[in-house]
Design an enzyme around this catalytic site. Structure first.
Site, short mmCIF file in Angstrom:
data_model
loop_
_atom_site.label_atom_id
_atom_site.label_comp_id
_atom_site.label_asym_id
_atom_site.label_seq_id
_atom_site.Cartn_x
_atom_site.Cartn_y
_atom_site.Cartn_z
N ASP A 1 0.92 -1.12 -0.09
CA ASP A 1 -0.01 -0.05 0.02
C ASP A 1 0.84 1.14 0.15
O ASP A 1 1.55 1.55 1.05
CB ASP A 1 -0.85 0.07 1.32
CG ASP A 1 -1.79 1.14 1.37
OD1 ASP A 1 -1.88 1.86 0.30
OD2 ASP A 1 -1.99 1.51 2.67
N ASP B 1 -4.21 4.07 2.88
CA ASP B 1 -5.68 3.52 3.21
C ASP B 1 -5.52 2.24 3.69
O ASP B 1 -6.91 1.78 3.77
CB ASP B 1 -6.24 3.99 1.92
CG ASP B 1 -5.95 3.08 0.70
OD1 ASP B 1 -5.23 2.21 0.87
OD2 ASP B 1 -7.08 2.99 -0.33
N ASP C 1 -2.20 -1.15 -3.58
CA ASP C 1 -2.36 -0.61 -4.71
C ASP C 1 -1.65 -0.74 -6.15
O ASP C 1 -0.51 -1.47 -5.78
CB ASP C 1 -2.87 1.02 -4.72
CG ASP C 1 -1.51 1.58 -3.41
OD1 ASP C 1 -0.35 1.14 -3.99
OD2 ASP C 1 -1.88 2.28 -2.69
N ASP D 1 -6.23 -10.90 -15.00
CA ASP D 1 -7.10 -11.62 -14.60
C ASP D 1 -8.51 -11.53 -15.06
O ASP D 1 -9.02 -10.16 -15.17
CB ASP D 1 -7.76 -11.66 -12.97
CG ASP D 1 -7.92 -12.99 -12.53
OD1 ASP D 1 -8.78 -13.69 -12.96
OD2 ASP D 1 -7.41 -13.41 -11.26
N ASP E 1 -10.59 -16.40 -15.41
CA ASP E 1 -11.49 -16.97 -13.97
C ASP E 1 -12.35 -18.19 -14.53
O ASP E 1 -13.24 -17.78 -15.29
CB ASP E 1 -11.96 -15.85 -13.49
CG ASP E 1 -12.56 -16.07 -12.14
OD1 ASP E 1 -12.05 -16.20 -11.21
OD2 ASP E 1 -13.81 -15.99 -12.13
N GLU F 1 -8.58 -20.92 -15.40
CA GLU F 1 -8.71 -21.67 -14.12
C GLU F 1 -9.86 -22.57 -14.31
O GLU F 1 -11.03 -22.18 -14.78
CB GLU F 1 -9.26 -20.40 -13.27
CG GLU F 1 -9.34 -21.14 -11.74
CD GLU F 1 -10.32 -20.38 -10.82
OE1 GLU F 1 -10.26 -20.44 -9.67
OE2 GLU F 1 -11.27 -19.66 -11.35
N HIS G 1 -4.94 -17.24 -4.12
CA HIS G 1 -5.61 -16.42 -3.22
C HIS G 1 -6.96 -17.14 -2.78
O HIS G 1 -7.85 -16.63 -2.14
CB HIS G 1 -6.06 -15.03 -4.01
CG HIS G 1 -6.88 -15.57 -5.40
ND1 HIS G 1 -6.53 -16.12 -6.41
CD2 HIS G 1 -8.21 -15.21 -5.49
CE1 HIS G 1 -7.45 -16.33 -7.30
NE2 HIS G 1 -8.44 -15.64 -6.67
N ASP G 2 -7.04 -18.13 -3.29
CA ASP G 2 -8.27 -19.24 -2.97
C ASP G 2 -8.16 -20.20 -2.06
O ASP G 2 -9.16 -20.93 -1.80
CB ASP G 2 -9.20 -19.77 -4.26
CG ASP G 2 -9.62 -18.62 -5.20
OD1 ASP G 2 -10.10 -17.66 -4.55
OD2 ASP G 2 -9.64 -18.84 -6.59
C1 NOJ Z 1 -12.16 -17.79 -8.89
C2 NOJ Z 1 -11.50 -16.82 -8.41
O1 NOJ Z 1 -10.15 -17.23 -8.22
C3 NOJ Z 1 -12.31 -16.67 -7.06
O2 NOJ Z 1 -11.32 -15.89 -6.13
C4 NOJ Z 1 -13.69 -16.02 -7.21
O3 NOJ Z 1 -14.26 -15.70 -6.02
C5 NOJ Z 1 -14.33 -16.85 -8.34
N1 NOJ Z 1 -13.49 -17.43 -9.23
C6 NOJ Z 1 -15.43 -16.39 -8.95
O4 NOJ Z 1 -15.06 -15.21 -9.56
#
Ligand code: NOJ
Length: 627
Positions: free
Chosen positions: A104, A108, A112, A181, A282, A340, A411-412
């Site tokens: 950042d 904030d 960014d 993405d 995605d 993905e 990130h998932d």
């Molecule tokens: C996959 C993404 O990696 C995830 O973070 C997102 O919540 C879902 N697709 C919906 O876009």
């Protein structure tokens, strides 16, 4: 190809791409023994008998759903020679940035775009060749940017278009590349198209989405959302509903509408003209849905994901749409794509990424993220020995001919280090071992921010500290059935929040991520970039060496991988090409053991232990150059 019926032999089913992936998925999800199905007797069994054995028959519609899927693909399993074409994305080290948590610069509390630009030299020094940015487009941020309101604008929370242009220029000046993405299975409900579709049912935008009618509170079908609850949003107090497989603000686009597709291609062209080098697409395998959106099957839903998934994870027009999109926009710009694709296995993956079929370049498979029979929101210790099973299957079926994506964190998901070693006893050793496999296996490595520093899960103490919509929705669903403490424990085991806490840059307040109040809890445990940069034994230094080793090696990038027969906890393989050969030896266990008796001799290039001994120590890895 003949149509499959319940009397088809498993052998024949197993020779079809969908059949092979479905059967392997059954083995994985139900935690069955491979030998149970992959023996001559079982191969002679009829499909109907298998279905009864795994319990599918008990569920009405299961057989129809499986047959529908099997018969949807007319191709046999692809047998292609290894793809030896040289491509920059096969040689590159990718690095995923989750902008909100990276760095950042304006205080904030939210990362960014200037923050990414500020760290480009750090990334270059690490050996990164290409960045993948999680979404930075204008968005209501219901799912942290995966709900896009305007595809041609930058969300002010991340900066301006000028900031983006500076970033792109900075990336290119350093000889690196940048991929965006691209979220085109759905848009935000605040996107102009959706707003018009709701306000004027006669507008052309109505058919850009999946609107259906249903009276009362019952949605048009029984599909469940990936984020808990039903996959439908009721529009005001009308009888109209719109499909949303993720949050109630992420509205699924109707890919059967050619005008909608053309508009999406315009957006893609716009970014490519700006100079971006490609896209991570995605949930791109979800874009085509079965006509009529029929009800989903319970058994398949429990096994593979939310109920209804068999009607869209490998939909009827998926290949057509991917081919069209590639020829319309990706090919003219020579843009790179990685999809993905939850639920896709190696065989269907080949059909989607074969260079001759012209669809995608690569895809992410997720089959290694949980142990067989386990689910994401389950509290268990991941036995790293499974990685050997996974890579053996994957490399033999896919990896030597196609380009695999190699990753552990994103990130998932919670951090892989914490899944294997929740107490952190072997944190450094294990981080190095995982990195070593990732950089020496055949495929393209994707690091996720913080992995190179040994980032682990965060000790969230209650649900109020969590931010992710998936965690919050699941928690609210669970507390209807159990105590708050039990619900929190389940959420904690699979929460995406773990990987979304800020990168640790230094030892100052909030790990140097922000001078303000961070949007989510920060983890400050001393595993920061500043201190690791000056420590030659750190995880960061090890990753830098791995990156250099791979970059300079034809064998590690293009060479075949051969997995050697060893005892279960040892994973040993070679990589070779034109006189250059490596032997990689890993102990995937927290228990020491003897070294393989037959092993090639050579020069030790890299290890997570200072010297080699007779035994292989806990999570030891050695990379040896064979002389
Ligand atoms: C996959 C993404 O990696 C995830 O973070 C997102 O919540 C879902 N697709 C919906 O876009």
């Amino acid at each position: 190809m003949n149509r499959f019926t319940l009397t088809s032999k498993i052998r024949d089913v197993y020779n079809s791409p969908v059949g092979r992936d479905v059967i392997d998925k059954l083995i994985l999800q139900l935690g069955l023994s491979e030998k149970l199905l992959k023996n001559p007797l079982a191969m002679n069994m009829k499909l109907g008998t298998l279905s009864a054995r795994v319990g599918g028959n008990a569920d009405e519609g299961f057989n129809d759903a499986i047959l529908g899927l099997l018969n949807s693909e007319q191709n046999d399993c692809l047998k292609e020679p290894p793809d030896t074409e040289r491509k920059w994305w096969k040689e590159s080290l990718f690095y995923q940035i989750y902008p909100r948590s990276f760095y950042d610069t304006d205080g904030d509390g939210i990362g960014d775009i200037p923050g990414i630009t500020a760290k480009l030299d750090y990334l270059k020094e690490l050996g990164v060749d290409a960045l993948w940015l999680s979404p930075i487009y204008d968005s209501p941020q219901d799912d942290n940017g995966y709900d896009i309101r305007d595809y041609r604008a930058i969300d002010p929370v991340f900066g301006t278009m000028e900031d983006f242009d500076n970033l792109l220029a900075g990336v290119h000046e350093r000889g690196m590349r940048l991929i965006m993405d691209l979220v085109i299975n759905h848009t935000s409900d605040e996107h102009e198209w959706f707003k018009q579709a709701v306000s004027d049912p006669e507008s052309k935008y109505r058919d850009y989405y999946h609107f259906r009618k249903s009276e009362g509170e019952e949605p048009p079908n029984n599909w469940k959302s990936f984020f808990s609850g039903q996959a439908w949003k009721k529009i005001g107090d009308s009888d109209d509903w719109a499909l949303c497989l993720f949050s109630k603000k992420q509205m699924d686009l109707n890919w059967d509408n050619p005008e909608m597709r053309r508009d999406v291609y315009e957006i893609i062209r716009w970014w490519l003209e700006k100079g971006v080098d490609g896209f991570r697409l995605d949930v791109i395998n979800l874009i085509s849905k079965t006509d009529g959106l029929p009800n989903g099957n319970d058994f398949i839903g429990k096994m593979m994901g939310p109920r209804g998934i068999e009607h869209y994870f490998y939909g009827p027009k998926l290949h057509d749409y991917l081919q069209e999109m590639r020829s319309e926009v990706f090919e003219p710009f020579d843009a790179f794509t990685v999809g993905e694709m939850p639920g896709i296995g190696p065989e269907t993956g080949k059909l989607l990424t074969s260079p001759t079929r012209r669809e995608l370049d690569m895809f992410f498979s997720f089959d290694h993220l949980e142990l067989p029979g386990k689910a994401k929101f389950e509290d268990y210790i991941y036995d790293a020995a499974f990685l050997k099973t996974y890579y053996t299957r994957w490399m033999r079926n896919y990896g030597n001919a196609y380009q695999s994506s190699l990753f552990y964190d994103n990130h998932d998901n919670p951090r892989m280090l914490s899944k294997i070693d929740p107490d952190g006893k072997y944190r450094d050793k294990l981080a190095m071992l995982l990195g070593a496999i990732q950089f020496t296996m055949r495929g393209t490595p994707f690091l996720y921010q913080g992995q190179e520093l040994g980032a682990v899960n965060t000790a969230f103490s209650n649900i109020d500290e969590m931010r992710d919509i998936e965690s919050l929705n699941l928690y609210n669903e669970l507390i209807e059935k159990m105590s708050e403490a039990e619900a929190f424990k389940i959420v904690l085991s699979g929460a995406r929040d773990h990987a979304r806490v800020p990168v640790q840059w230094d030892g100052s307040k909030h790990s140097g991520f922000t001078t303000g109040e961070p949007w989510i809890k920060t983890l400050s445990d001393g595993y920061d970039a500043e201190s690791q940069a000056v420590d030659e034994n750190s995880i960061l230094s090890f990753y830098k060496q791995l990156a250099q080793l791979r970059k300079n090696s034809e064998a590690l990038i293009y060479g075949e991988v051969e997995i050697l027969r060893t005892k279960e906890q040892i994973f040993a393989y070679t990589r070779k090409s034109k006189g250059e050969e490596y032997y990689i030896e890993c102990n995937l266990s927290p228990n020491a053991c003897s070294r393989p008796s037959k092993r090639p001799s050579g020069k030790l290039l890299l290890s997570n232990y200072p010297e080699q001994s007779k035994t292989m120590r806990e999570f030891e890895v050695c990379i040896i150059e064979i002389e």
